[in-house]
Write an enzyme that holds these catalytic residues in place. Structure first.
Site, PDB file in Angstrom:
ATOM      1  N   HIS A  42     -22.795  11.618  -3.064  1.00 21.18           N
ATOM      2  CA  HIS A  42     -23.168   9.983  -2.954  1.00 21.18           C
ATOM      3  C   HIS A  42     -24.290   9.365  -3.481  1.00 21.18           C
ATOM      4  CE1 HIS A  42     -20.695  11.902   0.355  1.00 21.18           C
ATOM      5  NE2 HIS A  42     -20.048  11.110   0.392  1.00 21.18           N
ATOM      6  N   GLY A  43     -25.218  10.159  -3.393  1.00 17.88           N
ATOM      7  CA  GLY A  43     -26.699   9.757  -4.169  1.00 17.88           C
ATOM      8  C   GLY A  43     -26.339   9.390  -5.634  1.00 17.88           C
ATOM      9  N   HIS A  72     -17.071   6.287   9.199  1.00 17.40           N
ATOM     10  CA  HIS A  72     -18.348   7.023   8.893  1.00 17.40           C
ATOM     11  C   HIS A  72     -19.513   6.339   9.587  1.00 17.40           C
ATOM     12  CE1 HIS A  72     -16.171   8.557   5.401  1.00 17.40           C
ATOM     13  NE2 HIS A  72     -15.876   7.244   4.880  1.00 17.40           N
ATOM     14  N   GLY A  98     -12.356   6.902  -5.777  1.00 14.44           N
ATOM     15  CA  GLY A  98     -11.992   8.184  -5.954  1.00 14.44           C
ATOM     16  C   GLY A  98     -11.964   8.502  -7.255  1.00 14.44           C
ATOM     17  N   THR A 120      -3.260   3.257   2.113  1.00 15.25           N
ATOM     18  CA  THR A 120      -4.414   2.823   3.126  1.00 15.25           C
ATOM     19  C   THR A 120      -5.094   1.475   2.654  1.00 15.25           C
ATOM     20  OG1 THR A 120      -4.508   4.921   3.673  1.00 15.25           O
ATOM     21  CG2 THR A 120      -6.563   3.458   4.162  1.00 15.25           C
ATOM     22  N   CYS A 157     -16.150   3.910  -0.158  1.00  7.97           N
ATOM     23  CA  CYS A 157     -16.546   3.269   1.035  1.00  7.97           C
ATOM     24  C   CYS A 157     -17.796   3.373   1.534  1.00  7.97           C
ATOM     25  CB  CYS A 157     -15.588   3.636   2.330  1.00  7.97           C
ATOM     26  SG  CYS A 157     -15.098   5.407   1.957  1.00  7.97           S
ATOM     27  N   ASN A 158     -18.513   4.623   1.167  1.00  7.30           N
ATOM     28  CA  ASN A 158     -19.817   4.906   1.567  1.00  7.30           C
ATOM     29  C   ASN A 158     -20.738   4.368   0.706  1.00  7.30           C
ATOM     30  OD1 ASN A 158     -19.699   6.780   3.853  1.00  7.30           O
ATOM     31  ND2 ASN A 158     -18.425   8.224   2.655  1.00  7.30           N
TER      32      ASN A 158
HETATM   33  P1  NAD Z   1      -3.358   6.591   0.042  1.00  8.33           P
HETATM   34  O1  NAD Z   1      -2.871   7.929  -0.327  1.00  8.33           O
HETATM   35  O2  NAD Z   1      -3.380   5.972   1.269  1.00  8.33           O
HETATM   36  O3  NAD Z   1      -2.272   5.356  -0.680  1.00  8.33           O
HETATM   37  C1  NAD Z   1      -2.196   5.930  -2.230  1.00  8.33           C
HETATM   38  C2  NAD Z   1      -0.706   5.140  -2.358  1.00  8.33           C
HETATM   39  O4  NAD Z   1      -0.520   5.212  -3.851  1.00  8.33           O
HETATM   40  C3  NAD Z   1       0.156   5.706  -1.608  1.00  8.33           C
HETATM   41  O5  NAD Z   1       1.427   4.757  -1.282  1.00  8.33           O
HETATM   42  C4  NAD Z   1       1.188   6.647  -2.631  1.00  8.33           C
HETATM   43  O6  NAD Z   1       2.437   6.682  -2.254  1.00  8.33           O
HETATM   44  C5  NAD Z   1       1.006   5.792  -3.828  1.00  8.33           C
HETATM   45  N1  NAD Z   1       1.087   6.466  -5.069  1.00  8.33           N
HETATM   46  C6  NAD Z   1       0.846   7.894  -5.300  1.00  8.33           C
HETATM   47  N2  NAD Z   1       1.022   8.201  -6.459  1.00  8.33           N
HETATM   48  C7  NAD Z   1       1.361   7.116  -7.224  1.00  8.33           C
HETATM   49  C8  NAD Z   1       1.284   6.678  -8.670  1.00  8.33           C
HETATM   50  N3  NAD Z   1       1.415   7.733  -9.637  1.00  8.33           N
HETATM   51  N4  NAD Z   1       1.686   5.494  -8.864  1.00  8.33           N
HETATM   52  C9  NAD Z   1       1.532   4.428  -8.020  1.00  8.33           C
HETATM   53  N5  NAD Z   1       1.469   4.840  -6.767  1.00  8.33           N
HETATM   54  C10 NAD Z   1       1.228   5.928  -6.462  1.00  8.33           C
HETATM   55  O7  NAD Z   1      -4.891   6.388  -0.731  1.00  8.33           O
HETATM   56  P2  NAD Z   1      -5.888   5.632  -0.283  1.00  8.33           P
HETATM   57  O8  NAD Z   1      -6.595   6.185   0.832  1.00  8.33           O
HETATM   58  O9  NAD Z   1      -5.692   4.148  -0.053  1.00  8.33           O
HETATM   59  O10 NAD Z   1      -7.064   5.635  -1.499  1.00  8.33           O
HETATM   60  C11 NAD Z   1      -6.786   4.963  -2.712  1.00  8.33           C
HETATM   61  C12 NAD Z   1      -8.048   5.124  -3.613  1.00  8.33           C
HETATM   62  O11 NAD Z   1      -9.052   4.287  -2.539  1.00  8.33           O
HETATM   63  C13 NAD Z   1      -8.576   6.477  -3.959  1.00  8.33           C
HETATM   64  O12 NAD Z   1      -9.139   6.365  -5.024  1.00  8.33           O
HETATM   65  C14 NAD Z   1      -9.735   6.552  -2.820  1.00  8.33           C
HETATM   66  O13 NAD Z   1     -10.616   7.486  -3.025  1.00  8.33           O
HETATM   67  C15 NAD Z   1     -10.053   5.253  -2.441  1.00  8.33           C
HETATM   68  N6  NAD Z   1     -10.837   4.792  -1.157  1.00  8.33           N
HETATM   69  C16 NAD Z   1     -10.154   5.253  -0.127  1.00  8.33           C
HETATM   70  C17 NAD Z   1     -10.812   4.948   0.968  1.00  8.33           C
HETATM   71  C18 NAD Z   1      -9.906   5.614   2.304  1.00  8.33           C
HETATM   72  O14 NAD Z   1     -10.971   5.874   3.259  1.00  8.33           O
HETATM   73  N7  NAD Z   1      -8.977   5.832   2.263  1.00  8.33           N
HETATM   74  C19 NAD Z   1     -12.035   4.417   1.092  1.00  8.33           C
HETATM   75  C20 NAD Z   1     -12.423   3.895  -0.026  1.00  8.33           C
HETATM   76  C21 NAD Z   1     -11.728   4.066  -1.361  1.00  8.33           C
END
Ligand code: NAD
Length: 354
Positions: free
Chosen positions: A194-195, A220, A110, A11, A140-141
Site C-alpha cells: 500500500h505504501g 477496511h 488491481g 462489484t 480503495c485503500n
Molecule cells: P468483480 O469480480 O466483482 O467484477 C469483475 C467483473 O468482470 C465480473 O462481472 C466478471 O464477470 C467480469 N469479467 C471477468 N473477466 C472479464 C473479461 N475478460 N472481460 C470483461 N469482463 C470480465 O471485481 P471487482 O471487485 O469489481 O474488481 C474490479 C477491479 O476493481 C479490480 O482491479 C479490483 O482490484 C478493483 N477494486 C476492487 C475493489 C473491491 O473491493 N471490490 C475496490 C477497489 C478496486
C-alpha cells in the site's frame, strides 16, 4: 454527453455504471460481461445495453435468454471513454483493445501501475490526467489514504506517514475469500504494497504501511499516524478535514462504534446498496501529540473509488479542466455527503457551487 463504456460489470463496474447514469454530462454506452450470471440480468433489468466479453461470444447469453448488442469490441468502438472494471490483471490484457480503437481507458487498482500513464486520485492529481489516454484509479485503500494526505500535505506538510491497514477478508459476494476465523498479517512483508502504491500518487511522501486481514466483509479500517511538518491543534485538523467533501468526520454523538453501524447509517440515509463513498474518520480519534497526528478511518472498499472513476472519465475527456468543478459535479449528482451529519454541524448537503 460523454458515452462511457464499462467493461466488467461486477462489484465496481455496476456501481460505476449507476454513477455514470446519474451524471448530467455522461451516459452509459453499454456494459460488458463475460458470463451471463445474476449481474448480467441486473444490467439488463436496469436498461443498460449488454455486450459479451467472453471467448464464446454472445452464445452463452443467448442460451441464458439475455439479449446482447454485440461483443466488447463493439462496446469499445461505441464509447468515448472506457472504464475497465474487470478483475485485477485482466485490465492489462485488455489494454491493446482500447489502444487499437484509440479509446481512452481507465483501469482499476488491481492492475500494476504500469498499465496506465498515471495513477489517479481526483483530489491529489486530477490535472495530470487531463487528456491522457489512460489512467489507473488507485485501489480503495490508496484512494482513502490519498484523500486524507492531500489536504494534510498542502496545509501542514508531511514528514512521515505510518499506517496499519486492517482489511476486510472479502466483499459480501466473494464467498471463496477469508479468513473465516483468524487474524492474518497480510502481507507478512513490511512495508505492505500500500505504501508504494500511495507513492504512485504522491512520489515525495515518506510512508510505511503494514497490512492485516480480518473476518469481515464490511469495510477496511486504517490506523493512521502522520508526522506533520508543523504542529496544528487537533481542532484545526478536524476543521481542515471536515471541509473536504469526500471526508466524513463521524460525530461522537452518533454513537457509531464500527463499520456495522456505519453501513446501517448509510442504508438508513437511503444510499444505494448502503454505499459509503466518503472516508469515515472518527472525529474524536483525531489527536495531535507534538507533530504527530493520529486517527482511525473506515473505508468502504466497494464504494470509495466510484466517484474517483467519474472524475477520471472527465479528466481523460479533457472537457472539464478544473478538478474542483468535476469533484463537486460528481458529488452533487451522486449524493456524496448527503444525509450525513457532519462533525460540529448539520447534515451535509453540498451543492455544485460549493
Ligand atoms: P468483480 O469480480 O466483482 O467484477 C469483475 C467483473 O468482470 C465480473 O462481472 C466478471 O464477470 C467480469 N469479467 C471477468 N473477466 C472479464 C473479461 N475478460 N472481460 C470483461 N469482463 C470480465 O471485481 P471487482 O471487485 O469489481 O474488481 C474490479 C477491479 O476493481 C479490480 O482491479 C479490483 O482490484 C478493483 N477494486 C476492487 C475493489 C473491491 O473491493 N471490490 C475496490 C477497489 C478496486
Amino acid at each position: 454527453m460523454l458515452h462511457v463504456g464499462i467493461n466488467g460489470f461486477g462489484t465496481i463496474g455496476k456501481r460505476v455504471a449507476d454513477a455514470v447514469r446519474a451524471q448530467p454530462d455522461m451516459t452509459v454506452a453499454g456494459v460488458s460481461k463475460r458470463t451471463p450470471n445474476f449481474e448480467a440480468t441486473i444490467a439488463h433489468d436496469r436498461g443498460y445495453d449488454l455486450y459479451s466479453a467472453g471467448e464464446d461470444g454472445r452464445a452463452p447469453f443467448d442460451t441464458a435468454g439475455l439479449h446482447t448488442e454485440g461483443t466488447v469490441h463493439d462496446l469499445v468502438a461505441a464509447s468515448d471513454v472506457v472504464v475497465d472494471t474487470t478483475p485485477g490483471g485482466i485490465g492489462a490484457k485488455n489494454a491493446d483493445l482500447y489502444a487499437d480503437h484509440d479509446t481512452p481507458a481507465i483501469f482499476q487498482g488491481g492492475e500494476d501501475p504500469g498499465v496506465a500513464e498515471m495513477s489517479f486520485n481526483a483530489r491529489a492529481n486530477y490535472e495530470s490526467a487531463l487528456n491522457a489516454d489512460t489512467a489507473r484509479v488507485v485501489s480503495c485503500n490508496t484512494t482513502g489514504l490519498s484523500r486524507l494526505f492531500a489536504p494534510l500535505r498542502e496545509r501542514y506538510g508531511i514528514e512521515k506517514a505510518r499506517v496499519t491497514l486492517v482489511r476486510r477478508g472479502g466483499d459480501p459476494g466473494q464467498t471463496s475469500r477469508g479468513p473465516i476465523n483468524d487474524t492474518l498479517p497480510d502481507p507478512v512483508e513490511i512495508p505492505s504494497h500500500h505504501g508504494p502504491d500511495v507513492q504512485t500518487v504522491f512520489p515525495d511522501i515518506d510512508i510505511d504501511t503494514m497490512g492485516m486481514k480480518v473476518p469481515t466483509t464490511q469495510m477496511h479500517t486504517h490506523s493512521v499516524n502522520v508526522t506533520l511538518e508543523s504542529n496544528p491543534s487537533a481542532t484545526a485538523v478536524r476543521e481542515l478535514l471536515t471541509a473536504e467533501s469526500r471526508l466524513f468526520l463521524i460525530p461522537e454523538t452518533l454513537g457509531i462504534d464500527g463499520a456495522g453501524k456505519l453501513k446501517e447509517y448509510t442504508r438508513d440515509a437511503g444510499r444505494p446498496r448502503g454505499d459509503v463513498w466518503e472516508n469515515c474518520i472518527w472525529a474524536e480519534s483525531v489527536t495531535v501529540e507534538d507533530n504527530d497526528l493520529y486517527l482511525f478511518q473506515a473505508i468502504h472498499q466497494e464504494a470509495d473509488v466510484v466517484p474517483e472513476n467519474i472524475d477520471a472519465v472527465r479528466a481523460l475527456s479533457g472537457r472539464t479542466p478544473d478538478a474542483a468543478r468535476s469533484i463537486s459535479r460528481t458529488d452533487e449528482a451522486l449524493g456524496v455527503g448527503r444525509g450525513l451529519v457532519q462533525h460540529g454541524g448539520s447534515t451535509a448537503r453540498r451543492t455544485a457551487d460549493d
